[in-house]
Motif scaffolding. Structure first.
Motif, mmCIF file in Angstrom:
data_model
loop_
_atom_site.group_PDB
_atom_site.id
_atom_site.type_symbol
_atom_site.label_atom_id
_atom_site.label_comp_id
_atom_site.label_asym_id
_atom_site.label_seq_id
_atom_site.Cartn_x
_atom_site.Cartn_y
_atom_site.Cartn_z
ATOM 1 N N ARG A 443 7.749 -1.174 0.079
ATOM 2 C CA ARG A 443 9.184 -0.231 0.048
ATOM 3 C C ARG A 443 9.325 0.057 1.422
ATOM 4 N N VAL A 444 10.600 -0.518 1.939
ATOM 5 C CA VAL A 444 11.072 -0.091 3.135
ATOM 6 C C VAL A 444 11.961 1.180 3.239
ATOM 7 N N ALA A 445 11.943 2.148 3.979
ATOM 8 C CA ALA A 445 12.699 3.197 4.034
ATOM 9 C C ALA A 445 14.193 2.861 4.139
ATOM 10 N N ALA A 446 15.047 3.926 3.913
ATOM 11 C CA ALA A 446 16.503 3.608 4.310
ATOM 12 C C ALA A 446 16.803 3.292 5.623
ATOM 13 N N ASP A 447 16.103 4.035 6.464
ATOM 14 C CA ASP A 447 16.527 3.688 7.856
ATOM 15 C C ASP A 447 16.024 2.427 8.677
ATOM 16 N N GLY A 448 15.141 1.628 7.915
ATOM 17 C CA GLY A 448 14.848 0.541 8.102
ATOM 18 C C GLY A 448 13.763 0.436 9.616
ATOM 19 N N VAL A 449 13.157 1.586 9.906
ATOM 20 C CA VAL A 449 12.163 1.691 10.762
ATOM 21 C C VAL A 449 10.910 2.092 10.235
ATOM 22 N N ARG A 450 10.660 2.435 9.052
ATOM 23 C CA ARG A 450 9.301 2.692 8.314
ATOM 24 C C ARG A 450 9.341 1.999 6.957
ATOM 25 N N VAL A 451 8.047 1.544 6.685
ATOM 26 C CA VAL A 451 7.761 0.592 5.331
ATOM 27 C C VAL A 451 6.603 1.221 4.957
ATOM 28 N N ALA A 452 6.553 1.621 3.663
ATOM 29 C CA ALA A 452 5.329 1.923 2.795
ATOM 30 C C ALA A 452 4.806 0.627 1.958
ATOM 31 N N LEU A 453 3.577 0.444 2.258
ATOM 32 C CA LEU A 453 2.779 -0.517 1.472
ATOM 33 C C LEU A 453 1.738 -0.113 1.006
ATOM 34 N N LEU A 454 1.216 -0.776 -0.307
ATOM 35 C CA LEU A 454 0.283 -0.421 -1.075
ATOM 36 C C LEU A 454 -0.656 -1.540 -0.899
ATOM 37 N N VAL A 455 -1.881 -1.116 -0.309
ATOM 38 C CA VAL A 455 -2.867 -2.124 0.355
ATOM 39 C C VAL A 455 -4.063 -1.956 -0.517
ATOM 40 N N LYS A 456 -4.604 -3.269 -1.174
ATOM 41 C CA LYS A 456 -5.798 -3.306 -1.899
ATOM 42 C C LYS A 456 -6.863 -3.704 -0.885
ATOM 43 N N GLU A 457 -7.729 -3.020 -1.044
ATOM 44 C CA GLU A 457 -8.988 -3.355 -0.134
ATOM 45 C C GLU A 457 -10.265 -3.056 -0.886
ATOM 46 N N ASP A 458 -11.141 -3.641 -1.023
ATOM 47 C CA ASP A 458 -12.641 -3.574 -1.580
ATOM 48 C C ASP A 458 -12.399 -2.919 -3.116
ATOM 49 N N GLY A 459 -11.365 -3.256 -3.629
ATOM 50 C CA GLY A 459 -11.035 -3.121 -4.973
ATOM 51 C C GLY A 459 -10.288 -1.861 -5.185
ATOM 52 N N LYS A 460 -9.877 -1.170 -4.219
ATOM 53 C CA LYS A 460 -8.965 0.207 -4.331
ATOM 54 C C LYS A 460 -7.907 -0.073 -3.508
ATOM 55 N N THR A 461 -6.865 0.443 -4.002
ATOM 56 C CA THR A 461 -5.392 0.496 -3.618
ATOM 57 C C THR A 461 -4.805 1.775 -2.675
ATOM 58 N N SER A 462 -4.627 1.779 -1.623
ATOM 59 C CA SER A 462 -4.228 3.097 -0.936
ATOM 60 C C SER A 462 -2.707 2.804 -0.327
ATOM 61 N N LEU A 463 -2.080 3.987 -0.208
ATOM 62 C CA LEU A 463 -0.803 3.834 0.463
ATOM 63 C C LEU A 463 -0.802 4.162 1.871
ATOM 64 N N ARG A 464 0.031 3.126 2.835
ATOM 65 C CA ARG A 464 -0.170 3.240 4.218
ATOM 66 C C ARG A 464 1.327 2.988 4.552
ATOM 67 N N ILE A 465 1.678 3.854 5.617
ATOM 68 C CA ILE A 465 3.026 3.775 6.298
ATOM 69 C C ILE A 465 3.023 3.166 7.466
ATOM 70 N N GLY A 466 3.761 2.027 7.777
ATOM 71 C CA GLY A 466 3.777 1.579 9.058
ATOM 72 C C GLY A 466 5.275 1.654 9.795
ATOM 73 N N ARG A 467 5.143 1.324 11.058
ATOM 74 C CA ARG A 467 6.367 1.433 11.889
ATOM 75 C C ARG A 467 7.001 0.033 11.921
ATOM 76 N N VAL A 468 8.265 -0.291 11.764
ATOM 77 C CA VAL A 468 8.860 -1.550 11.701
ATOM 78 C C VAL A 468 9.411 -1.861 13.376
ATOM 79 N N GLU A 469 8.805 -2.642 14.035
ATOM 80 C CA GLU A 469 9.517 -2.823 15.341
ATOM 81 C C GLU A 469 9.920 -4.311 15.501
ATOM 82 N N ARG A 470 11.236 -4.385 15.893
ATOM 83 C CA ARG A 470 12.078 -5.709 16.229
ATOM 84 C C ARG A 470 12.132 -6.105 17.887
ATOM 85 N N GLU A 471 11.789 -7.127 17.799
ATOM 86 C CA GLU A 471 12.107 -7.725 19.337
ATOM 87 C C GLU A 471 12.952 -9.140 19.390
ATOM 88 N N GLY A 472 13.926 -9.104 20.229
ATOM 89 C CA GLY A 472 14.702 -10.350 20.582
ATOM 90 C C GLY A 472 16.265 -9.897 20.970
#
Length: 583
Positions: A443-472
């Motif tokens: 799920r990408v935030a409306a501002d386009g610079v943050r993204v929410a991800l559900l990440v599954k690892e070792d059988g469990k799913t956690s919520l993580r927020i990442g910063r979106v960086e664009r180059e070019g």
């Protein structure tokens, strides 16, 4: 219980509870070491502006070196204390150890970050000369402030500062989207002035690479300005130092827009107009709320016309979200995704509600179509080669730029993909910090610079927020990365989520050993104590608008349901899946 008198009616709805305030007490003249330690720790939880009472528990030299504004450690249940020695040490002093379980740290920028692990700090006392003889005082206090989570949430008020999104692929030009930067100020200690100072100081370190402030570097409140408050016309005058004296009118109005959006909820009646002033007191510019909306239209507080979901025929349908269509019955959308020719299992509607993206029922193909009568669907824009349906494409997501995101969960080739303007050759997004986990939802935030991800690892799913960086450069195919992933709702295993404001998400999940719950969380990881929502049976998907006046929509065992403000969950249809708002 009364045993006499008449029965009288009372108001069913009571006003908000008065916030609890702690008034610190200075040390008594003959206070022993345990009382000094406990009194100091209690003073840290008070509304004392400069911690003046807490400093009275310190020696004069220790008070000079102690900087409570530089860091705050938040513990699950507050610090426990114990004496390290049965008696005095060789120098006649006494050492105590503070212990606890860390849940978060707040830095000098007032930014919150979840942390985990044991807390252990020593605190040393010595005897000093006082007016009544020798007195115990702390000569080695803990670093910064340490307190419990309940005290932190009582004392500190969350505030969203706003900065303009920046994009290096646009040759350095500012984009007009505003990005919320959550910080925490002491709610009883002039939060308005604290917040303005924090805004002028610039964005937090985590967000700084992707946003820009229109305030010139070094801008502060004019020297001698102790407090800010709006006048009886709800106008706020903000005197600035010389760094801002030479800004042009266009830049000044953007500065004022940042300020207005930031302080919007910090006064009982709000601020209708802000005036920025030069260091000599002359007017720099004036901006009201209506003008601010035109300068920086906030996509984080949009007003979607419809809510959407898939009906039992796997068609995209819509129902009234706001405006003239509010309360209307579900109906198929115009265009190819509403006619039933292509069965769908998940969808995303662009924020302007002109296009939609849908994943085929088998999860293999992603289609993009117009929400206009007579439009055709065309070929799939993304195809997964995974053998299992559960390993194919996730629900897609549109950001405020009009770009479309989706993840392919193929175990042999997991990818996070972006399609510029929802078309063209997909860009593979580099994702750092997954640590072997697999993306289950995007799920990408409306501002386009943050993204929410559900990440599954070792059988469990956690919520993580990442910063979106664009180059070019402009006109080039950009390189897109998601960096510095951090945990949100770290105590929960999250199964569904949606952005629900500039810095807030609504999540579905459960804590270890607990039952399923729906609650709000902040994107920085804070779980507000009052954020739990009414329960619902078997929630599989949830959708929220960035406009908090619109109801939550969920897919549960009861079908498609809505939660209007101040009401209970209401069933819309018994057969339906994949509810979404635009985005």
């Amino acid at each position: 219980m009364p045993d006499s008198g008449d029965v009288r009616g009372v108001q069913a709805t009571q006003g908000p509870d008065t916030p609890v305030r702690v008034f610190p007490m200075p040390p008594r003249d003959d206070a022993g070491p345990p009382e000094i330690v406990q009194g100091f720790l209690e003073a840290l939880t008070s509304d004392d502006p400069q911690f003046e009472v807490a400093r009275k528990y310190l020696t004069a030299e220790a008070s000079k070196k102690w900087h409570p504004d530089r860091s705050t450690v938040v513990l699950a249940d507050g610090p426990n204390t114990k004496t390290d020695h049965g008696g005095n040490d060789a120098a006649g002093g006494l050492t105590y150890t503070l212990t606890g379980q860390k849940v978060a740290a707040v830095d000098a920028q007032h930014a919150y970050e979840p942390v985990d692990g044991p807390y252990r700090q020593t605190l040393h006392l010595t005897k000093v000369d006082g007016p009544e003889g020798q007195e115990w005082r702390i000569d080695m206090p803990p670093d910064g402030v340490v307190l419990g989570d309940s005290d932190f949430q009582r004392i500190y008020q969350p505030v969203d500062k706003y900065y303009f999104a920046s994009d290096s692929s646009s040759d350095g030009d500012e984009r007009r989207e505003l990005v919320a930067d959550p910080v925490y100020v002491r709610g009883q200690i002039d939060p308005l002035t604290q917040t303005v100072k924090s805004l002028l100081a610039g964005p937090t370190h985590w967000l700084e690479p992707v946003v820009r402030s229109r305030f010139p570097s070094g801008t502060q409140l004019k020297k001698g300005t102790k407090s800010l408050s709006p006048d009886d016309q709800d106008k706020l005058k903000v005197p600035l130092n010389r760094e801002a004296d030479r800004v042009g009118q266009a830049q000044c109005t953007e500065m004022a827009a940042q300020l207005l959006f930031t302080i919007d909820d910090l006064t009982p009646s709000g601020v209708d107009e802000v005036e920025l002033q030069r260091s000599d007191g002359s007017q720099l510019c004036v901006l009201n709320q209506a003008q601010a909306e035109s300068i920086a239209p906030q996509r984080t507080t949009g007003h979607p016309e419809y809510q959407y979901f898939l009906d039992k025929k796997h068609r995209l349908v819509r129902m009234g979200g706001s405006g003239k269509s509010a309360g209307s019955k579900p109906e198929p959308v115009p265009g190819p995704l509403g006619n039933g020719d292509q069965a769908l299992r998940s969808v995303a509607v662009s924020r302007n509600e002109e296009r939609a993206a849908g994943v085929s029922l088998d999860g293999r193909s992603l289609f993009v179509g117009s929400l206009a009568s007579g439009a055709s669907l065309g070929d799939a824009v993304v195809t997964s080669r995974a053998k299992s349906e559960s390993d194919r494409l996730t629900t897609p997501s549109w950001d405020g730029r009009g770009d479309l995101w989706v993840a392919d969960r193929n175990p042999k080739d997991p990818r996070l993909l972006l399609l510029e303007k929802g078309a063209g050759e997909p860009i593979e997004v580099r994702t750092f910090g997954l640590d072997g986990g697999r993306i289950e939802a995007v799920r990408v935030a409306a501002d386009g610079v943050r993204v929410a991800l559900l990440v599954k690892e070792d059988g469990k799913t956690s919520l993580r927020i990442g910063r979106v960086e664009r180059e070019g450069g402009s006109g080039e195919r950009p390189e897109v990365s998601v960096v510095e992933l951090r945990a949100a709702a770290p105590q929960m295993e999250v199964t569904a989520m949606s952005w629900a404001g500039g810095s807030r998400l609504v999540v579905v999940g459960r804590e270890s050993g607990g039952v399923q719950q729906i609650r709000y969380v902040k994107c920085d990881g804070l779980t507000p104590s009052g954020g739990v929502l009414p329960g619902l049976n078997g929630v599989k998907e949830i959708a929220a608008s960035e406009n908090d006046q619109l109801p939550l929509v969920a897919h549960s065992d009861d079908g498609i349901v809505r939660l209007p403000a101040g009401a209970a969950w209401q069933t819309v249809v018994e057969d339906g899946t994949a509810p979404v708002y635009p985005g």
